[in-house]
Scaffold this active site. Structure first.
Site, mmCIF file in Angstrom:
data_model
loop_
_atom_site.group_PDB
_atom_site.id
_atom_site.type_symbol
_atom_site.label_atom_id
_atom_site.label_comp_id
_atom_site.label_asym_id
_atom_site.label_seq_id
_atom_site.Cartn_x
_atom_site.Cartn_y
_atom_site.Cartn_z
ATOM 1 N N ARG A 39 -0.877 -6.566 6.447
ATOM 2 C CA ARG A 39 0.355 -6.273 5.701
ATOM 3 C C ARG A 39 1.464 -5.747 6.610
ATOM 4 O O ARG A 39 2.644 -5.950 6.337
ATOM 5 C CB ARG A 39 0.073 -5.273 4.579
ATOM 6 C CG ARG A 39 -0.533 -5.949 3.352
ATOM 7 C CD ARG A 39 -0.802 -4.943 2.263
ATOM 8 N NE ARG A 39 -1.119 -5.598 0.997
ATOM 9 C CZ ARG A 39 -1.769 -5.014 0.007
ATOM 10 N NH1 ARG A 39 -2.159 -3.761 0.128
ATOM 11 N NH2 ARG A 39 -2.004 -5.659 -1.113
ATOM 12 N N LYS A 207 -10.935 -2.234 -8.015
ATOM 13 C CA LYS A 207 -9.963 -1.694 -8.972
ATOM 14 C C LYS A 207 -10.312 -2.262 -10.346
ATOM 15 O O LYS A 207 -9.611 -3.107 -10.904
ATOM 16 C CB LYS A 207 -8.536 -2.060 -8.568
ATOM 17 C CG LYS A 207 -8.028 -1.338 -7.313
ATOM 18 C CD LYS A 207 -6.598 -1.747 -6.975
ATOM 19 C CE LYS A 207 -6.136 -1.113 -5.671
ATOM 20 N NZ LYS A 207 -4.825 -1.640 -5.208
ATOM 21 N N GLY A 365 -5.016 -7.297 -0.913
ATOM 22 C CA GLY A 365 -5.214 -6.638 0.370
ATOM 23 C C GLY A 365 -6.667 -6.688 0.805
ATOM 24 O O GLY A 365 -6.969 -7.040 1.947
ATOM 25 N N GLY A 389 -2.839 -7.234 -7.084
ATOM 26 C CA GLY A 389 -2.418 -7.086 -8.474
ATOM 27 C C GLY A 389 -1.159 -7.897 -8.762
ATOM 28 O O GLY A 389 -1.033 -8.517 -9.815
HETATM 29 C C1 3PG Z 1 -2.065 -3.276 -3.425
HETATM 30 O O1 3PG Z 1 -2.817 -2.755 -2.599
HETATM 31 O O2 3PG Z 1 -2.433 -4.175 -4.201
HETATM 32 C C2 3PG Z 1 -0.628 -2.894 -3.439
HETATM 33 O O3 3PG Z 1 -0.282 -2.206 -2.284
HETATM 34 C C3 3PG Z 1 -0.339 -2.081 -4.684
HETATM 35 O O4 3PG Z 1 -1.093 -0.915 -4.696
HETATM 36 P P1 3PG Z 1 -1.443 -0.202 -6.079
HETATM 37 O O5 3PG Z 1 -2.403 -1.091 -6.814
HETATM 38 O O6 3PG Z 1 -2.011 1.136 -5.726
HETATM 39 O O7 3PG Z 1 -0.131 -0.079 -6.844
#
Ligand code: 3PG
Ligand code: MG
Length: 408
Positions: A39, A207, A365, A389
Site C-alpha cells: 500500500r 474481519k 490488504g 472492504g
Molecule cells: C483496509 O485495511 O481495508 C483499509 O485500510 C480500511 O481499514 P478499516 O477496515 O479499518 O476501515
C-alpha cells in the site's frame, strides 16, 4: 458530477501550495517493521507527482483500528521510515495529527517535501457518527494547508468509510481524485458491469462482521461463493457443528442461517469447508490436526481447539471451483497464512488464481499481502486491489461515501 482529477489540480500549477492527501497506508507490521509495503508503494506515485510539481504535500492516513486516542503500537512512524526508503522525496513526520507538531511542521514544510501526519484515528472525531464532530476535525485538517490548500483522496482502501479525512474534508477544501482511486475504480467497473460467468467470489479473512455483512448483496451477483477464513465458524456453528474455541459471531448465527436459505432462491451456491485445520493454540508451533467439519472437537485438544485454516480437501475443492470460473474475485485469506502451519489453504487458492485463464481480482490488504508473502508474482493476477472492504462494497453495488464526496 464526475470527480475532478489529479491532472486537473496539477494543471492549476502548484508552486508551494499545500495539498492534503488522504492515503491508505494501513499496512501490516511486526515488531515495529512494515512486513508488506504494497500500500505504501501504491500510494507513492501520487505523492511524488505532487512533490515534483512543487506542492507541499501533507499526508493523512490511518493504521489499524485504535480507539480514538494515541496508542504507540498504531503510530505511523514505521510507515514514514519505510516510505523514506522507497522514495527520493524527503519524508517528514509529525507526532500528532492536527496538534502543535503537525501545525509547526506543516508551516515549515518546503515545496517538494512530504509530511506524514500521525494516525488520523488517534482523534475520535475521525470516525465519529456525529457530523459536527467530523466536520470540526475536517476543518482543522484543512487549516493545516494554510488557506489556499487542496485535498486529494487517493485512499481507495478507505473510500467506504464515512470518516472526517475521507468525506467531510471535501466540504472544506477543493477536492480531487487521486490516480490510485481512479485506476481501482476502472478495474472494478469491469467486474460489476460485465462479469463473464461463472462468477466466483472467494471470501475469507478475519474481519468477520464486516464480511458477513457483504454476503447478502454478493449472493445476487455471484454464481458461487466460496467461504473460508474466520467467518467459516459462524456458518458451521449455525449448522449445529461444534467449533471449539474458533472465531465466531454468536449474534450473527440467525443471519447466517438466513443466507444459507436465501442462497438457493438467488441461484447462488455457498460452498463451505468440509474439513478444517484445528490447532491446540493460536501459535505457529501448536499441535494441529485436520478434522472433518462435523467432528472439529474430536482431536486431542477437544473443545479447546481452534480452527486456523481450511483443510486440504476443502482447498482442493475450492481450487476446482476456481478453475471452472470465468471471473474470480478473492477477498481475505483462508487461514492464518502468516504462520506456515496455517498457510496451505490460502496458498492453494492463490495458486488456483494464478493458473486460470479467468479474469482474477485480488482485493484487500491481507489477501494482497498473502499473495506477496507466499511468493507469487503479482503479474500472474488480473489485478491486485489495495482495497478490501472498499472493493467488496463496490462489488455489492453500494455507494462509496468517499467517492460520492469527491463527485460533489
Ligand atoms: C483496509 O485495511 O481495508 C483499509 O485500510 C480500511 O481499514 P478499516 O477496515 O479499518 O476501515
Ligand atoms: Mg529516501
Amino acid at each position: 458530477m464526475t470527480a475532478a482529477t489529479l491532472d486537473a489540480l496539477l494543471s492549476e500549477g502548484l508552486n508551494g501550495r499545500r495539498v492534503l492527501v488522504r492515503s491508505d497506508l494501513n499496512v501490516p507490521l511486526s515488531d515495529g517493521v512494515v512486513t508488506d509495503d504494497g500500500r505504501i508503494r501504491a500510494s507513492l506515485p501520487v505523492l511524488e507527482k505532487l512533490a515534483a510539481a512543487g506542492a507541499r504535500v501533507l499526508v493523512a492516513a490511518h493504521l489499524g483500528r485504535p480507539k480514538g486516542e494515541p496508542e504507540p503500537k498504531y503510530s505511523l512512524a514505521p510507515v514514514a521510515a519505510r516510505m523514506a526508503e522507497l522514495t527520493e522525496v524527503s519524508v517528514l513526520r509529525a507526532d500528532d495529527l492536527v496538534g502543535p507538531s503537525a501545525q509547526e511542521q506543516a508551516a515549515a514544510l518546503e515545496p517538494g517535501q512530504i509530511l506524514l501526519l500521525e494516525n488520523v484515528r488517534f482523534d475520535p472525531r475521525e470516525t465519529s457518527k456525529d457530523d459536527a464532530e467530523r466536520a470540526s476535525l475536517a476543518a482543522e485538517l484543512a487549516a493545516l494547508t494554510g488557506g489556499e490548500g487542496a485535498y486529494v483522496n487517493d485512499a481507495f482502501g478507505a473510500v467506504h468509510r464515512r470518516h472526517a479525512s475521507v468525506t467531510d474534508i471535501t466540504a472544506k477544501l477543493p477536492a480531487y481524485q487521486g490516480d490510485l482511486v481512479r485506476d481501482e475504480l476502472l478495474v472494478l467497473q469491469r467486474l460489476t458491469e460485465t462479469p463473464q460467468r461463472p462468477y466466483t467470489v472467494v471470501l475469507g479473512g478475519s474481519k468477520v462482521s464486516d464480511k458477513l455483512a457483504v454476503i447478502e448483496n454478493l449472493m445476487s451477483r455471484a454464481d458461487t461463493l466460496l467461504v473460508g477464513g474466520g467467518m467459516v465458524f459462524t456458518f458451521l456453528k449455525a449448522q449445529g457443528h461444534g467449533i471449539g474455541k474458533s472465531l465466531v459471531e454468536d449474534d450473527k448465527l440467525d443471519t447466517v442461517k438466513g443466507f444459507l436459505e436465501s442462497a438457493e432462491r438467488q441461484n447462488c451456491r455457498i460452498v463451505l469447508p468440509t474439513d478444517i485445520v484445528m490447532a491446540s493454540a493460536f501459535a505457529a508451533d501448536a499441535e494441529v490436526e485436520v478434522l472433518p467439519v462435523d467432528a472439529l472437537e474430536s482431536g486431542p485438544a477437544g473443545a479447546e481447539a481452534l480452527g486456523l485454516d481450511i483443510g486440504p480437501d476443502t482447498a482442493k475443492a475450492f481450487a476446482a471451483e476456481i478453475a471452472q470460473a470465468k471471473t474470480v474475485f478473492w477477498n481475505g485469506p483462508m487461514g492464518v497464512f502468516e504462520m506456515e502451519a496455517f498457510a496451505k489453504g490460502t496458498a492453494t487458492v492463490a495458486e488456483a488464481l494464478t493458473t486460470t485463464e479467468a479474469f482474477t481480482v485480488v482485493g484487500g490488504g491481507d489477501s494482497a499481502s498473502a499473495v506477496r508473502a507466499l511468493g507469487y508474482d503479482e503479474d500472474s493476477f488480473g489485478h491486485i486491489s489495495t482495497g478490501g472492504g472498499a472493493s467488496l462494497e463496490y462489488l455489492e453495488g453500494k455507494a462509496l461515501p468517499g467517492i460520492d464526496a469527491l463527485e460533489g
